[in-house]
Structures are given as structure tokens and as C-alpha cells.
Design an enzyme around this catalytic site. Structure first.
Site, PDB file in Angstrom:
ATOM      1  CG  HIS A 214      -2.145  -0.845   1.064  1.00  0.00           C
ATOM      2  ND1 HIS A 214      -2.659  -1.611   2.068  1.00  0.00           N
ATOM      3  CD2 HIS A 214      -2.939  -1.058  -0.012  1.00  0.00           C
ATOM      4  CE1 HIS A 214      -3.733  -2.246   1.636  1.00  0.00           C
ATOM      5  NE2 HIS A 214      -3.925  -1.930   0.378  1.00  0.00           N
ATOM      6  CB  CYS A 511      -4.285  -2.677 -15.524  1.00  0.00           C
ATOM      7  SG  CYS A 511      -4.894  -4.244 -14.888  1.00  0.00           S
TER       8      CYS A 511
END
Length: 579
Positions: A214, A511
Site C-alpha cells: 500500500h 494494468c
């Protein structure tokens, strides 16, 4: 060809102060880590504030008559923490909003709250119960590994925030610096990184974490240099000047101030050149490559629209579902999807169907406890037991397309077989949608030519593909080099998938976070990838890198990379081929 990002700040006074500090140092020390976000920054170190102390093991037993009030005190503290995180999520966008909302949900997760309540009713104080309950769950998640291990840092962050609330202490986390600074930490919770001001925190460096953590993802969204898994970083105290080179993966402690300023200025000039790129995506000899943006909601899409992004290559729809006790209605979903379609009216928008489960459980989907959730019921597999969940989402996407006059593409995550792709494609087409699937499971890459018999496009999610190919938890600092998207084993599967797409005459995009690396983007194009979708802040760097090289050179770089046996050699081979 490397892209750099540098936050524009007034550095004159900063460099004056850093020059004074660095002259008192002797020899600069260079620490190595895993490069995540390219760019160079030079500033003093700041570190997160102290966390509240753990309650003593011999905490006084709570009288039985006082235990209901102690349970209420604990629940009120957890609710207050959750409310603050939700408030921050409401004022954030994109990934930052998503991770804050997810952390808010953890603050009121029934598993640890239920365990904590049992402990209080057995005589523990609220502090002791919170600490013990979360430690128990965190240990179990750490043993589970893979995606579930990502939640350990998040849970411990929730614990510290609740303990601080119980003690009446300030909320722990990252301090707001007075001058531009480099944030260094052992690890950073999503709630710490999600609210950072890139004008004041100009780079991130952590001892733990991996290239798809993250922290790394939010650093890309902020557009600031980032290096993770840095050996020796914990010994660098606050206030010491460091230079972070996110492209090389180094943290130089107390560098020569003049040399550092020169390096930063070179990076600034490169960043300025990149900022001049306006698209569309193509190589120097005119070969088209769609450069797209990853978004999570309408606000993120509107921000991405201000960049040269030609469309959306990945619309993560999880935000519609997380933190909900009940499934959002078709109309509500359609309104949310319509915001993104409207922002990119007339452009390509690829919507990923619900990618929940594992580390992103849905309260209303009836998840069972799993021994290995990362390899369990997640992604499209949720629809196997909840078929209406997918059909209602497809209905909402189709309704949003009709309302906005657009033709959205849809893709299913975690597809592993050709039969799964066939089933999804038929269902998507029944709503008039253009179907594709994600290539995240190695089996799907190996079967790409068969999958392409049923769908119109493929999109490679390199984050999960790297994790599953290398059998390495992407949050493990010890294994960070294995989850590097430059790993030849991962790139071999990417090349195989792109080759299958070329043979079928169908587009194959990337992606995952690999698409945000300007150097790797050139290699991917050389392999036959037709589109690249990255965080909006990475779009100009990727586009400018492609514009500076020919397709022939991209192919030469790809051929050189697939001959290598390590991630480091792959990078070196690409640099040598591209110049």
C-alpha cells in the site's frame, strides 16, 4: 530511459540548512533497497510519532459489575477511530480513499471486537483486551501469508489508534513537518500514507514492504520517490539529511550537499521535460500504445482526466461494496459507475468486476473462514456462490453505459480457466458489454490463447501475477526482490500472453504497477502489449519514455530481457538496449 517525478517546493532555505548539516558528516553511506517510484529527493528525515505503550501483562482485573461499562468504553473507542478514518476517507480520493475506508472497517471488525469483548467479560481491561485480541488475529494472518499478511500492519495500526483513544492521547501517526522532509519508517500503515502532503513529504523509504505494498501504491499516486525494503534504514535518526533515488533504489545518508543539489536539479529538469508530454501514447516512430489511468471512483477519474491519459484501463469497483452491510442497489452502482464514464466521455473505460475476498471481505457475501484465503474464494470466484452479485453488477454497468452514451468494457479478476472466461464472456455479452479477463493467475497466462477464443481482450495484473508466479507474499520485505515485476519468470508469462493476443488479433494491456515504470513500459511494448494503465501521476512519465524510443528498440530490449535470469540483469539489459 527513466522517468522521474519531483514535487515542486521552495528548496533554497532547505538546501542551506541541509548543507550545514551535511558538512558535519564524514563519508556518505549508501543504503540499498527495492526501487518503487522513480525520482530524486533530498531532505531531512522525519519518522512517525511514538505509538502508545502496550498495557502491562499484570493489568488489574476489572470487577464483574464494571465489565459492561468497560465493554462500552472499548467499543466507543473503536467507533471513534473508525469515524475519524471514514471522515478522512470522505475527503480523500482514489487509492487513498480506498485504504482509509478499509482501515475504518478493520477498526470495527467483528472478529477482534468479539474476542476483545470476551476478554473484558473475563476480567481484562479494555486496553488489555484490545491488545490481546488484535495480537491473536495479527499472528494468525501473519502465518497465513500472502495477501492476508498485508492486514497485519493495518491491524496493529488500528490497535495503536484505539489504545491512544482509550488513554486520551493524540492519534498516533506521521507528524506534519515544518519543511520538506523524507519520511522513513520500519513500515507505514495505509492510514499513515493516505493523507500525506507531497509538498512536505517529498519521498518515502521503509525497512519493510514490497513493490506492490500500500505504501508503494500510494507513493505512486502522490508522485513522490519511494524505496522499500531498505537494509540499515532503521539506524538513520530523524533530522539527518538523506537523498532518496527511487529509480536506483538507494538512500544516501548525509550526502555531499552540493552533489545532492545537482542531482535533484537534474531530476527536476527531467521532470519538467516529462510534464511537457501531452499524448497520445506512441513510440518515436509512431507505433500507437494507449496510455491509460487506473481509478477507483468518480473523483479519481476527474483528476486523471486532467492528465494526458487516453482513457481508463482499470476501474476498481470495490469502493462500492466495502464497508457495506448490504449490497448496493443496481441504481446506486449505476450512478457511481456513471461518474467515471462521464469523466472519460467518448474514451475507453475498462471496468473490473468486483475483486473482493481474501484481504477485502464483503460483509454480505457470506465468506467462510479459509486456511489460505489468498488462494481461496476471491475475485470472480465469489460469483460462483453468489451468482446474482455479478449479474446485478453487470446490469448496473450496462445501465451506466446507456445513461452516459458510452460502451464500457468489463473484465473479470482471478480467472484461471478457459471455461471460467467463457462463462463470464457469455454473461457480459448478454448485457451488451465488451468482455475481457484479467491475467493474474499463471495458469491463465499459460492458457491465454484458449481464453482469447472466448473474450475480446486481456489485461495483465502484474501485482498478483508476480505474487503467484514467485510464490512470494508481496508484503514481505525478505521476499521483495521476488515480487519485483522485473523478475524474468513473470516477464516470460507476460510475453506469452502478449504473443497470444497478437496471434488472435486482440488487445492485451497491462494494468499492474509494472505499467507505471517508464523503463519497463518500453519493454512491455516490445513484447507486444498494446496498452498501459497506471496511476494518473505516472501517465506523463510513461508516455514520455515511449515517445523517446522506437518500436524496434523496444523489441530489442524485450528480446534482451527474456534472455536474463535475474531482475537486476533484466533491468541492466533493458537500459543497455534502450540507452
Amino acid at each position: 530511459m527513466c522517468g522521474f517525478t519531483l514535487v515542486s517546493v521552495d528548496l533554497s532555505m532547505l538546501f542551506c540548512n541541509l548543507d550545514h548539516m551535511s558538512t558535519s558528516s564524514t563519508t556518505a553511506q549508501v543504503l540499498s533497497g527495492v526501487p518503487v517510484v522513480a525520482g530524486v529527493a533530498y531532505a531531512p528525515v522525519i519518522r512517525p510519532g511514538a505509538r502508545p505503550p502496550a498495557p502491562p501483562a499484570d493489568d488489574t482485573e476489572i470487577n464483574e459489575a464494571d465489565r459492561p461499562a468497560e465493554v462500552a468504553r472499548m467499543k466507543d473507542a473503536a467507533a471513534a477511530v473508525a469515524d475519524r478514518l471514514r471522515e478522512r476517507a470522505a475527503h480523500a480520493t482514489g487509492v487513498a480513499s480506498e485504504v482509509l475506508a478499509t482501515t475504518a472497517a478493520l477498526a470495527q471488525d467483528r472478529a477482534w471486537l468479539g474476542d476483545a469483548e470476551k476478554r473484558i467479560r473475563a476480567g481484562n481491561s479494555a486496553e488489555q483486551a484490545v491488545s490481546g485480541a488484535i495480537a491473536k488475529i495479527a499472528d494468525a494472518l501473519a502465518r497465513a501469508g500472502d495477501l492476508m499478511a498485508e492486514r497485519v500492519t493495518d491491524l496493529r495500526d488500528v490497535r495503536d489508534r484505539v489504545l491512544a483513544q482509550l488513554a486520551g492521547l493524540p492519534e498516533p501517526g506521521v507528524p506534519v513537518p515544518d519543511v520538506p522532509s523524507v519520511l522513513c519508517a520500519e513500515d507505514l500503515a495505509p492510514a499513515d500514507t493516505a493523507g500525506l502532503d507531497p509538498a512536505l513529504v517529498v519521498a518515502l523509504a521503509t525497512t519493510l514492504g514490497g513493490p506492490t505494498s500500500h505504501t508503494a501504491i500510494i507513493a505512486r499516486q502522490l508522485g513522490i520517490p519511494c524505496v522499500v525494503a531498505v537494509d540499515g534504514l532503521d539506524a538513520v535518526p530523524a533530522g539527518v539529511p538523506v537523498m532518496v533515488d527511487g529509480g536506483r533504489g538507494t538512500v544516501t545518508v548525509s550526502p555531499d550537499a552540493t552533489s545532492a543539489a545537482r542531482t535533484v536539479e537534474e531530476s527536476r529538469r527531467d521532470a519538467h521535460r516529462i510534464a511537457q508530454w501531452t499524448g497520445p501514447g506512441r513510440t518515436a516512430d509512431g507505433h500507437p500504445v494507449a496510455v491509460l489511468a487506473n481509478v477507483q471512483d468518480g473523483a479519481a477519474a476527474r483528476t486523471a482526466r486532467q492528465t494526458p491519459a487516453e482513457g481508463v484501463g482499470l476501474f476498481r469497483t470495490e469502493m462500492c461494496f466495502l464497508n457495506r452491510d448490504t449490497e448496493p442497489s443496481v441504481d446506486e452502482q449505476a450512478r457511481i459507475y456513471g461518474e467515471v464514464l462521464t469523466a472519460f466521455q467518448g474514451a475507453k473505460v475498462v471496468i473490473r468486476t468486483l475483486d473482493a475476498g481474501s484481504d477485502k471481505p464483503l460483509k454480505f457475501a457470506g465468506h467462510r473462514d479459509e486456511a489460505n484465503p489468498a488462494l481461496g474464494v476471491r475475485g470472480v470466484r465469489i460469483s460462483f456462490g453468489n451468482p446474482g452479485l455479478l449479474s446485478r453488477q453487470l446490469e448496473a454497468i450496462a445501465a451506466a453505459g446507456q445513461a452516459t452514451g458510452t460502451d464500457p468494457w468489463v473484465m473479470a479478476p482471478m480467472i484461471a480457466t478457459a471455461d471460467e472466461a467463457k462463462t463470464f464472456a457469455a454473461q457480459a455479452r448478454s448485457y451488451g458489454l465488451t468482455p475481457g479477463v484479467m491475467i493474474e493467475v499463471p495458469a491463465a497466462a499459460l492458457l491465454a490463447r484458449h481464453i482469447l477464443e472466448h473474450v475480446d481482450f486481456l489485461s495483465i495484473g502484474t501485482n498478483d501475477l508476480a505474487q503467484y508466479t514467485m510464490a512470494a507474499d508481496r508484503m514481505s520485505s525478505e521476499l521483495a526482490t521476488l515480487t519485483d515485476p522485473w523478475q524474468p519468470g513473470v516477464l516470460a508469462l507476460v510475453e506469452m500472453t502478449a504473443r497470444a493476443g497478437a496471434a488472435a488479433g486482440k488487445p492485451v494491456g497491462v494494468c499492474g504497477e509494472a505499467a507505471a515504470d517508464p523503463l519497463l513500459a518500453c519493454v512491455l511494448v516490445g513484447m507486444g502489449v498494446t496498452s498501459l494503465s497506471a496511476a494518473a501521476t505516472a501517465v506523463p512519465g510513461v508516455g514520455a519514455a515511449l515517445a523517446a524510443v522506437t518500436l524496434e528498440r523496444c523489441r530489442a530490449a524485450a528480446q534482451a530481457v527474456v534472455q536474463t535470469a535475474s531482475a537486476a540483469d533484466a533491468r541492466s539489459a533493458a537500459l543497455a538496449a534502450l540507452g
